[in-house]
Design a protein around this motif. Structure first.
Motif, PDB file in Angstrom:
ATOM      1  N   PHE A 470       0.919  -1.125   0.146  1.00 17.94           N
ATOM      2  CA  PHE A 470      -0.083  -0.093   0.099  1.00 17.94           C
ATOM      3  C   PHE A 470       0.991   1.356   0.039  1.00 17.94           C
ATOM      4  O   PHE A 470       2.016   1.266   0.630  1.00 17.94           O
ATOM      5  CB  PHE A 470      -0.876  -0.130   1.306  1.00 17.94           C
ATOM      6  N   PRO A 471       0.517   2.175  -0.650  1.00 21.39           N
ATOM      7  CA  PRO A 471       1.523   3.482  -1.041  1.00 21.39           C
ATOM      8  C   PRO A 471       1.808   4.154   0.459  1.00 21.39           C
ATOM      9  O   PRO A 471       3.082   4.403   0.571  1.00 21.39           O
ATOM     10  CB  PRO A 471       0.521   4.615  -1.537  1.00 21.39           C
ATOM     11  N   GLU A 472       0.833   3.977   1.396  1.00 21.44           N
ATOM     12  CA  GLU A 472       1.324   4.961   2.674  1.00 21.44           C
ATOM     13  C   GLU A 472       2.164   3.787   3.511  1.00 21.44           C
ATOM     14  O   GLU A 472       2.763   4.440   4.591  1.00 21.44           O
ATOM     15  CB  GLU A 472      -0.138   5.095   3.345  1.00 21.44           C
ATOM     16  N   GLN A 473       2.415   2.774   3.133  1.00 23.69           N
ATOM     17  CA  GLN A 473       3.367   1.725   4.079  1.00 23.69           C
ATOM     18  C   GLN A 473       4.771   2.178   3.547  1.00 23.69           C
ATOM     19  O   GLN A 473       5.897   1.283   3.964  1.00 23.69           O
ATOM     20  CB  GLN A 473       2.699   0.442   3.769  1.00 23.69           C
ATOM     21  N   LEU A 474       5.117   2.896   2.516  1.00 19.92           N
ATOM     22  CA  LEU A 474       6.426   3.198   2.034  1.00 19.92           C
ATOM     23  C   LEU A 474       7.391   2.183   1.598  1.00 19.92           C
ATOM     24  O   LEU A 474       8.452   2.011   1.761  1.00 19.92           O
ATOM     25  CB  LEU A 474       7.122   4.103   2.986  1.00 19.92           C
ATOM     26  N   HIS A 475       6.642   0.932   1.034  1.00 16.22           N
ATOM     27  CA  HIS A 475       7.557  -0.273   0.860  1.00 16.22           C
ATOM     28  C   HIS A 475       8.539  -0.948   1.868  1.00 16.22           C
ATOM     29  O   HIS A 475       9.582  -1.232   1.375  1.00 16.22           O
ATOM     30  CB  HIS A 475       8.065   0.125  -0.438  1.00 16.22           C
ATOM     31  N   LYS A 476       8.065  -0.625   3.079  1.00 16.26           N
ATOM     32  CA  LYS A 476       8.988  -1.197   4.057  1.00 16.26           C
ATOM     33  C   LYS A 476       8.957  -2.682   3.949  1.00 16.26           C
ATOM     34  O   LYS A 476       8.084  -3.373   3.886  1.00 16.26           O
ATOM     35  CB  LYS A 476       8.525  -0.771   5.496  1.00 16.26           C
ATOM     36  N   PRO A 477      10.183  -3.154   4.354  1.00 14.20           N
ATOM     37  CA  PRO A 477      10.353  -4.711   4.425  1.00 14.20           C
ATOM     38  C   PRO A 477       9.652  -5.338   5.504  1.00 14.20           C
ATOM     39  O   PRO A 477       8.998  -6.425   5.319  1.00 14.20           O
ATOM     40  CB  PRO A 477      11.870  -4.754   4.752  1.00 14.20           C
ATOM     41  N   ILE A 478       9.021  -4.663   6.526  1.00 17.40           N
ATOM     42  CA  ILE A 478       8.273  -5.133   7.570  1.00 17.40           C
ATOM     43  C   ILE A 478       7.029  -5.557   7.249  1.00 17.40           C
ATOM     44  O   ILE A 478       6.222  -6.125   7.771  1.00 17.40           O
ATOM     45  CB  ILE A 478       8.361  -4.374   8.758  1.00 17.40           C
ATOM     46  N   THR A 479       6.544  -4.999   6.056  1.00 18.80           N
ATOM     47  CA  THR A 479       5.150  -5.129   5.598  1.00 18.80           C
ATOM     48  C   THR A 479       5.063  -6.357   4.815  1.00 18.80           C
ATOM     49  O   THR A 479       3.912  -6.836   4.188  1.00 18.80           O
ATOM     50  CB  THR A 479       4.745  -3.838   4.903  1.00 18.80           C
ATOM     51  N   ASP A 480       6.322  -7.134   4.805  1.00 23.92           N
ATOM     52  CA  ASP A 480       5.843  -8.296   3.741  1.00 23.92           C
ATOM     53  C   ASP A 480       4.967  -9.424   4.491  1.00 23.92           C
ATOM     54  O   ASP A 480       5.005  -9.469   5.807  1.00 23.92           O
ATOM     55  CB  ASP A 480       7.234  -9.059   3.675  1.00 23.92           C
ATOM     56  N   HIS A 481       4.212  -9.991   3.498  1.00 30.08           N
ATOM     57  CA  HIS A 481       3.004 -10.902   4.231  1.00 30.08           C
ATOM     58  C   HIS A 481       2.806 -12.025   3.200  1.00 30.08           C
ATOM     59  O   HIS A 481       3.363 -12.017   2.150  1.00 30.08           O
ATOM     60  CB  HIS A 481       1.959 -10.140   4.423  1.00 30.08           C
ATOM     61  N   ASP A 482       2.011 -12.962   3.553  1.00 31.45           N
ATOM     62  CA  ASP A 482       1.655 -14.212   2.644  1.00 31.45           C
ATOM     63  C   ASP A 482       0.233 -14.424   2.901  1.00 31.45           C
ATOM     64  O   ASP A 482      -0.377 -14.457   4.042  1.00 31.45           O
ATOM     65  CB  ASP A 482       2.675 -15.237   2.791  1.00 31.45           C
ATOM     66  N   ASP A 483      -0.393 -15.077   1.982  1.00 31.86           N
ATOM     67  CA  ASP A 483      -1.959 -15.636   2.109  1.00 31.86           C
ATOM     68  C   ASP A 483      -2.089 -16.824   1.568  1.00 31.86           C
ATOM     69  O   ASP A 483      -1.256 -17.168   0.637  1.00 31.86           O
ATOM     70  CB  ASP A 483      -2.670 -14.529   1.194  1.00 31.86           C
ATOM     71  N   PHE A 484      -2.855 -17.612   2.267  1.00 34.57           N
ATOM     72  CA  PHE A 484      -3.161 -18.848   1.950  1.00 34.57           C
ATOM     73  C   PHE A 484      -4.756 -19.266   2.013  1.00 34.57           C
ATOM     74  O   PHE A 484      -5.448 -18.530   3.131  1.00 34.57           O
ATOM     75  CB  PHE A 484      -2.306 -19.795   2.892  1.00 34.57           C
ATOM     76  N   ILE A 485      -5.123 -20.070   1.041  1.00 35.09           N
ATOM     77  CA  ILE A 485      -6.757 -20.704   1.142  1.00 35.09           C
ATOM     78  C   ILE A 485      -6.488 -22.251   0.976  1.00 35.09           C
ATOM     79  O   ILE A 485      -6.216 -22.609  -0.206  1.00 35.09           O
ATOM     80  CB  ILE A 485      -7.671 -19.903   0.225  1.00 35.09           C
ATOM     81  N   SER A 486      -6.664 -23.016   1.817  1.00 34.77           N
ATOM     82  CA  SER A 486      -6.411 -24.323   1.957  1.00 34.77           C
ATOM     83  C   SER A 486      -7.789 -25.009   0.840  1.00 34.77           C
ATOM     84  O   SER A 486      -9.082 -24.871   1.563  1.00 34.77           O
ATOM     85  CB  SER A 486      -6.413 -24.930   3.148  1.00 34.77           C
ATOM     86  N   VAL A 487      -7.677 -25.509  -0.012  1.00 35.67           N
ATOM     87  CA  VAL A 487      -8.348 -26.054  -1.043  1.00 35.67           C
ATOM     88  C   VAL A 487      -7.866 -27.480  -1.296  1.00 35.67           C
ATOM     89  O   VAL A 487      -6.815 -27.580  -2.363  1.00 35.67           O
ATOM     90  CB  VAL A 487      -8.806 -25.287  -2.257  1.00 35.67           C
ATOM     91  N   THR A 488      -8.628 -28.615  -1.076  1.00 37.82           N
ATOM     92  CA  THR A 488      -7.934 -29.862  -1.359  1.00 37.82           C
ATOM     93  C   THR A 488      -8.939 -30.878  -2.052  1.00 37.82           C
ATOM     94  O   THR A 488     -10.140 -30.663  -1.786  1.00 37.82           O
ATOM     95  CB  THR A 488      -7.144 -30.756  -0.273  1.00 37.82           C
ATOM     96  N   SER A 489      -8.510 -31.961  -2.808  1.00 35.65           N
ATOM     97  CA  SER A 489      -9.554 -32.828  -3.177  1.00 35.65           C
ATOM     98  C   SER A 489      -9.170 -34.347  -3.113  1.00 35.65           C
ATOM     99  O   SER A 489      -7.762 -34.402  -2.742  1.00 35.65           O
ATOM    100  CB  SER A 489     -10.073 -32.801  -4.511  1.00 35.65           C
ATOM    101  N   GLY A 490      -9.933 -35.237  -3.238  1.00 36.98           N
ATOM    102  CA  GLY A 490      -9.023 -36.797  -2.969  1.00 36.98           C
ATOM    103  C   GLY A 490      -8.433 -37.152  -1.658  1.00 36.98           C
ATOM    104  O   GLY A 490      -7.733 -37.825  -1.804  1.00 36.98           O
ATOM    105  N   GLY A 491      -8.744 -36.488  -0.724  1.00 37.36           N
ATOM    106  CA  GLY A 491      -8.321 -36.858   0.651  1.00 37.36           C
ATOM    107  C   GLY A 491      -7.172 -36.245   0.912  1.00 37.36           C
ATOM    108  O   GLY A 491      -6.356 -36.869   1.880  1.00 37.36           O
ATOM    109  N   LEU A 492      -6.546 -35.218   0.195  1.00 30.45           N
ATOM    110  CA  LEU A 492      -5.059 -34.815   0.337  1.00 30.45           C
ATOM    111  C   LEU A 492      -5.215 -34.142   1.834  1.00 30.45           C
ATOM    112  O   LEU A 492      -3.921 -34.446   2.351  1.00 30.45           O
ATOM    113  CB  LEU A 492      -4.846 -33.760  -0.961  1.00 30.45           C
ATOM    114  N   ALA A 493      -6.063 -33.515   2.135  1.00 31.18           N
ATOM    115  CA  ALA A 493      -5.658 -32.898   3.707  1.00 31.18           C
ATOM    116  C   ALA A 493      -5.236 -33.903   4.577  1.00 31.18           C
ATOM    117  O   ALA A 493      -4.557 -33.769   5.515  1.00 31.18           O
ATOM    118  CB  ALA A 493      -6.951 -31.917   4.017  1.00 31.18           C
ATOM    119  N   ASN A 494      -6.013 -35.245   4.501  1.00 27.95           N
ATOM    120  CA  ASN A 494      -5.880 -35.924   5.577  1.00 27.95           C
ATOM    121  C   ASN A 494      -4.342 -36.790   5.169  1.00 27.95           C
ATOM    122  O   ASN A 494      -3.662 -37.193   6.259  1.00 27.95           O
ATOM    123  CB  ASN A 494      -7.014 -37.248   5.596  1.00 27.95           C
ATOM    124  N   ARG A 495      -3.998 -37.059   3.872  1.00 27.25           N
ATOM    125  CA  ARG A 495      -2.777 -37.542   3.556  1.00 27.25           C
ATOM    126  C   ARG A 495      -1.551 -36.752   4.131  1.00 27.25           C
ATOM    127  O   ARG A 495      -0.612 -37.448   4.486  1.00 27.25           O
ATOM    128  CB  ARG A 495      -2.780 -37.585   2.224  1.00 27.25           C
TER     129      ARG A 495
END
Length: 507
Positions: A470-495
């Motif tokens: 975001f522009p107001e964050q001045l591209h500071k390294p502390i703003t690094d982040h990561d996003d995840f949505i768990s979507v699996t099929s075929g029983g992969l989550a249990n495996r």
């Protein structure tokens, strides 16, 4: 979860007007407006087209409390309406930014202009918006904390008054991909202390955001000891590096239904149909870049850009140049995605459609409570992890971003109102989850980049690189982040869970 061209660019006021609502955990942040010449402009150059120069002009700010972080109990039926109103709060901040940038003559003549013409009206708009949030919540039978109405007020600040400078200390509950804790503290490494200047005309990065990693003392601590019930296996999923350039600046977790809700560009691997309008149903139909076609999960992170004077194709687009993210997007050379276990217990399978955000895209203004950035260099990862500075790696070494997601789940919810409270980190010393939480496989990521070596000289940076934000964050390294949505099929989550619990290394 960068700015780059050194050619003369669109005036800052115009760029600010072009920026739309920024929904980063909702409605807070600092507004920066450069009152004089932008440091991007060619008349400020001494190194030519690949220079980042620390701003010397006076910078004015407006600081607004982050409403979204405080909304921890919003009924599901009200969440879309609340998300829309949080986007309105950020749109109002954008408009105030434009107003600051375009009225410097009036401000010079009238010391009360900012308060009377910008901050005062902004408070009124925010108060009305927060009240609409109250109505949305109460309409479906929810309770609303009336103290949130006090968050309407913003304050005008000069650059040296910002809370941002005092928050560049890295600490908190951060953990890196190896499960180790970084001591962060008030980093003062290589003689450069993280500052609170406005960077490049307010959008950064600044020279103090870089440090020679060879001059940083080791700061990586050990992992918790495994107990007899530890889950010691691993599961690696191979999903590529986004070589097909699947990019957008949406954020379906935080800003569903809002185009350009992230105000920065993401790399996407795994699920190939992720945008602001995606749903659980479309995730199941999205296809995947992963070798294991049962892994339909969405893995996405903000791109990093090289500020070497070249323009990316989105130089005039939302999420790119319009949001002051400039420069050539660098694709990771390696992207390792691995699930690991808990030193204290067995893990349960991740629930379908679980959402997790690690780190904070607004950590520069929100503070370090949710910051979880880890920057290092190949050959140094087990010794040095940086939170508040970008590493300058020695010749032959590459830049590494590491993420470790929250691996304790409340056992009930796939998301929460502020996208935080349904998951948590374990105790850093023991690895034990908080009461009421269950251990799940811990998602870790390691991204490796071939970045030309930045050179810092006399407050200037040649070949700067920076994370999109975001522009107001001045591209500071502390703003690094990561996003995840768990979507699996075929029983992969249990495996995955069974593999980790049995101590095997699977792929």
């Amino acid at each position: 979860m960068g700015r780059n061209t050194r050619k003369r660019r669109t005036p800052l006021a115009t760029k600010a007007i072009a920026a739309s609502a920024a929904l980063a955990l909702g409605g807070g942040g600092l507004i920066w407006a450069n009152f004089y010449a932008s440091a991007h402009e060619s008349n400020n150059q001494t190194w030519g087209g690949n220079q980042t120069k620390a701003a010397t002009a006076q910078v004015a700010t407006v600081s607004c409390p982050d409403v979204g972080q405080k909304l921890t109990n919003v009924p599901w039926r009200a969440r879309q309406g609340v998300a829309t109103e949080l986007a309105n709060l950020d749109k109002q901040i954008t408009e105030a930014y434009a107003r600051l940038a375009s009225t410097r003559n009036a401000q010079a003549k009238d010391p009360s202009f900012v308060q009377n013409a910008i901050v005062g009206p902004l408070k009124e708009k925010r108060a009305a918006t927060i009240d609409r949030i109250r109505i949305d919540v109460q309409r479906v039978g929810g309770s609303f904390d009336t103290s949130l109405q006090q968050l309407a007020a913003c304050t005008a600040q000069t650059a040296d008054q910002t809370t941002a400078g005092g928050q560049q200390n890295g600490g908190g509950q951060q953990q890196n991909g190896g499960g180790q804790q970084q001591n962060g503290g008030g980093q003062q490494q290589g003689g450069q202390q993280q500052g609170n200047n406005g960077g490049q005309g307010g959008d950064g990065p600044a020279a103090a955001d870089f440090v020679d990693i060879t001059r940083v003392a080791p700061n990586v601590q050990g992992k918790p000891q495994n107990t007899g019930n530890a889950s010691t296996g691993t599961f690696t999923t191979r999903c590529g590096v986004n070589a097909n350039q699947n990019h957008n600046s949406d954020n379906v977790i935080v800003a569903p239904g809002v185009t350009n809700g992230a105000h920065h560009v993401h790399d996407y691997v795994g699920n190939q149909k992720v945008n602001a309008f995606s749903s659980n149903q479309t995730f199941l139909q999205g296809g995947s870049s992963c070798q294991n076609r049962n892994d339909l999960s969405a893995y996405y992170w903000p791109v990093i850009r090289l500020q070497d004077g070249t323009q990316e194709k989105d130089a005039n687009a939302d999420g790119g140049g319009k949001d002051l993210n400039v420069g050539r997007i660098l694709v990771a050379q390696q992207a390792q995605i691995k699930y690991v276990g808990s030193p204290a217990s067995k893990v349960v399978a991740m629930p379908q459609f679980l959402r997790i955000i690690t780190g904070d895209a607004k950590a520069f203004t929100n503070g370090t409570a949710n910051a979880n950035a880890h920057w290092s260099c190949t050959g140094f990862e087990n010794k040095v992890q940086l939170t508040t500075q970008y590493p300058i790696c020695p010749q032959g070494s590459k830049v590494v971003r590491t993420f470790a997601f929250q691996n304790c789940w409340d056992g009930q919810n796939i998301d929460s109102a502020n996208h935080r409270t349904h998951v948590a980190f374990p105790d850093p010393a023991s690895g034990v989850c908080p009461n009421g939480f269950k251990a799940i496989p811990q998602l870790t990521m390691r991204l490796v980049y071939n970045v030309p070596q930045p050179v810092v000289q006399n407050g200037q940076v040649k070949n700067a690189y920076a994370v999109d934000g975001f522009p107001e964050q001045l591209h500071k390294p502390i703003t690094d982040h990561d996003d995840f949505i768990s979507v699996t099929s075929g029983g992969l989550a249990n495996r995955i869970a069974n593999c980790i619990n049995s101590g095997r290394n699977c792929a």
